[in-house]
Structures are given as C-alpha cells and as structure tokens.
Design a protein around this motif. Structure first.
Motif, PDB file in Angstrom:
ATOM      1  N   ILE A   1       0.929  -1.394  -0.018  1.00  0.00           N
ATOM      2  CA  ILE A   1      -0.114  -0.153   0.073  1.00  0.00           C
ATOM      3  C   ILE A   1       0.847   1.265  -0.069  1.00  0.00           C
ATOM      4  N   THR A   2       0.546   2.543  -0.753  1.00  0.00           N
ATOM      5  CA  THR A   2       1.133   3.465  -0.794  1.00  0.00           C
ATOM      6  C   THR A   2       0.636   4.608  -1.395  1.00  0.00           C
ATOM      7  N   VAL A   3       1.135   6.115  -0.985  1.00  0.00           N
ATOM      8  CA  VAL A   3       0.086   7.165  -1.068  1.00  0.00           C
ATOM      9  C   VAL A   3       1.278   7.855  -2.719  1.00  0.00           C
ATOM     10  N   PRO A   4      -0.118   7.777  -3.321  1.00  0.00           N
ATOM     11  CA  PRO A   4       1.144   8.544  -4.384  1.00  0.00           C
ATOM     12  C   PRO A   4       1.193  10.039  -4.113  1.00  0.00           C
TER      13      PRO A   4
ATOM     14  N   GLY B   1      -4.404  10.355  -2.866  1.00  0.00           N
ATOM     15  CA  GLY B   1      -4.948   9.098  -3.316  1.00  0.00           C
ATOM     16  C   GLY B   1      -4.604   7.700  -2.669  1.00  0.00           C
ATOM     17  N   THR B   2      -4.852   6.781  -2.803  1.00  0.00           N
ATOM     18  CA  THR B   2      -3.909   5.121  -2.068  1.00  0.00           C
ATOM     19  C   THR B   2      -3.379   4.534  -3.730  1.00  0.00           C
ATOM     20  N   CYS B   3      -2.330   3.736  -3.812  1.00  0.00           N
ATOM     21  CA  CYS B   3      -2.526   2.626  -4.927  1.00  0.00           C
ATOM     22  C   CYS B   3      -1.723   1.274  -3.926  1.00  0.00           C
ATOM     23  N   ALA B   4      -3.162   0.468  -4.337  1.00  0.00           N
ATOM     24  CA  ALA B   4      -2.518  -0.830  -3.430  1.00  0.00           C
ATOM     25  C   ALA B   4      -2.203  -2.102  -5.132  1.00  0.00           C
ATOM     26  N   THR B   5      -0.546  -2.794  -4.650  1.00  0.00           N
ATOM     27  CA  THR B   5      -0.272  -3.199  -5.271  1.00  0.00           C
ATOM     28  C   THR B   5      -0.049  -5.212  -5.553  1.00  0.00           C
TER      29      THR B   5
END
Length: 315
Positions: free
Chosen positions: A292-295, A299-303
């Motif tokens: 889980i990262t925060v661009p 927002g949010t980016c789940a990989t």
C-alpha cells in the motif's frame, strides 16, 4: 491285521506327503520374504549412503573399525569401507539428485494440493458473497426502472456481462488468470459507474500479453471494492480509479490506484486487505506481497505482487 497295517501305513505316507507339499510353499514364501527384506535393507542403506555427509560417514567408519578390531575382523570391515566409499563416489551423486528431485516433487504436489483446497474455500466464500452483490444490484435496477429506465437498462447490461464473466470461472477447474479477473472487475466498475455516475472514472490499462498470467481469484475485486468504498465514495466529487499491471523482477505486479480521500489504516478496509495478505501467504509463502502506497498526488495505490506464471491452456 496285515491288511489294516498296510492301509494305515499308506494313509500315514499320504499324510506325510501332503505335509511335505504344504511345507514347500511355506518355505518358498519364507525365502521370498527374506530376499525382499534384504532388497529393502540394501536400498535403504544405499539411500542413506547417498545423502549422508562424509563427516558422518568417517565417524561411522571409525566406530565400525573399532568394533571390527574387537571381533578380529578388520580386513572384512576395510573391504566394506572401500566398497561403500566407491559406491558413494560413483553412484551417490546420482542417487542423491534423484532423492532430492523426488522430495521436491512431493513438496510441490503438497503445495499444489494446499493451493487447490484454499482456492476451493475461496470459491465457496465467493458463492456466499456474490448473492449480496446481486441482490443489491437487482434492487438498484428495480429502483431505476421507475425513475430512470435508460440507466436501469445500462446497469442490467453490465450485470449480464458480469455474470457472463463469472459463471464460466465457477464451472472451470483451471487456475484463474489476470484476464478473467480484469473482465470481472470491468463489469463491476460499469455497474458502479451507473450508480455513481460522473463521480467515478474507471480506467483499465492492463496489457493484453499479461492477461494469460495466473492471478488469484477475488483479490483484484477486493482492491477495487476497497478503493471505491473507502477512497472514492467518501469524496464528494469522486475521482479516478485505474487498474494496471506490469512485470517487475520476474513478478506480476497488479495495481489498483485511486484519487480518493487516501488510505486510512483504521478503516474497515483493513479487514479485506488482511484477508488478501493471508491468502497470499497461504498460496505463495514469502514469494508474494500486498503493498500500500500513497501517490504524490494523493489517494491510494494498492499493489499485489505474485510470481509471474503463464496459465496452462484449458484441456
């Protein structure tokens, strides 16, 4: 009396003959059992000799030599030492490789069985979850029929597409692919886009060449649902949701990013993400992960990263 004696003698001889005949198979069976036992012991010794370290073998040689000296049989034991050392050098490597390959095959079969059981459990869970999604969608269609028939028709078409994507996967026994999961999520996003209208901007940018890769079922949809429920729906103007995929260092990395309110660890989304992590650990041990990262733009980016593997063609 003479006749009776002859008759008795004849009967005794016949009984002895039967006894001898009965004893012969028993003797043959005993010899066969002894031979089989010797063969089993030899191969057990051979396998041990193939995998045992030289250090351990030298210790055994030393103890055996002491025992042989006490029994006055040093020459016989030295012959055994030379023969066993030759066997270990000449045939031990090959046998060790065979045993290692056999153990690896058994381990792989066990892991595959565990994955199959886990996937069966997840399919059962999916069968329990999907009726709620279907009922909610049908309820929305019923309401829209009265207020906005064109939107109701569009949602119904998206639901039909979702079912067309989902039903074959439920019937097939093959491993799920990224393409199948993307098709499901695309239909799901179409349904959510009808509900949220302009507040949801879905984008799917998965290369065609990666759609044949193996990817666990339900995980991608879990990330999409989390992004909508906990990222975009709480935001008044909504936002963009993008599904992407790429190969990174031999791993398939599947991204779900949104421009919503951002990741909040204390939210209910933690339950769904925890389930994803648990499944990844059960399926791949330490070879897969959820990141889980925060661009920078918010927002949010789940990989989800899993080992890259092409799904075998259906039989």
């Amino acid at each position: 009396m003479t006749t009776d004696s002859r008759s008795a003698g004849t009967e005794n001889a016949a009984e002895r003959g039967k006894s001898d005949d009965a004893s012969r198979p028993s003797t043959r069976e005993s010899l066969r059992a002894i031979r089989d036992g010797i063969v089993v012991m030899w191969w057990a010794f051979f396998d041990w000799l193939a995998v045992v370290s030289w250090k351990t073998l030298l210790i055994v040689y030393g103890l055996g030599l002491i025992l042989a000296a006490m029994l006055n049989r040093p020459n016989a034991f030295l012959l055994f030492v030379v023969a066993s050392a030759i066997i270990k050098v000449v045939a031990g490597g090959k046998r060790r490789a065979e045993l290692t390959a056999s153990e690896a095959t058994k381990r792989a079969e066990t892991e595959q069985l565990e994955r199959t059981v886990l996937e069966a459990r997840m399919e059962a869970l999916q069968a329990q979850i999907e009726p709620h999604f279907l009922f909610n969608t049908l309820g929305s269609i019923d309401q829209l029929i009265q207020t906005d028939p064109p939107r109701a028709s569009k949602m119904q078409q998206s639901l039909i597409r979702y079912l067309r994507s989902a039903m074959p996967q439920m019937r097939e026994g093959s491993r799920p692919t990224l393409g199948q999961q993307v098709d499901l999520c695309s239909a799901f996003l179409e349904i959510m886009a009808v509900r949220m209208e302009a507040r949801l901007e879905p984008v799917v940018s998965v290369p065609e060449g990666l759609k044949s890769a193996v990817f666990p079922s339900m995980m991608l949809q879990t990330l999409v649902e989390n992004a909508i429920k906990h990222g975009l729906e709480p935001k008044a103007e909504g936002g963009r949701l993008e599904i992407g995929a790429e190969i990174i260092n031999g791993h398939l990395a599947v991204h779900v990013s949104d421009t919503g309110v951002g990741f909040m660890p204390q939210s209910e989304s933690g339950v769904g993400l925890a389930n994803v992590r648990e499944r990844l650990k059960a399926l791949y041990n330490d070879r897969a992960e959820l990141i889980i990262t925060v661009p920078p733009a918010g927002g949010t980016c789940a990989t989800i990263k899993v080992p890259y593997e092409i799904a075998p063609p259906p039989e």
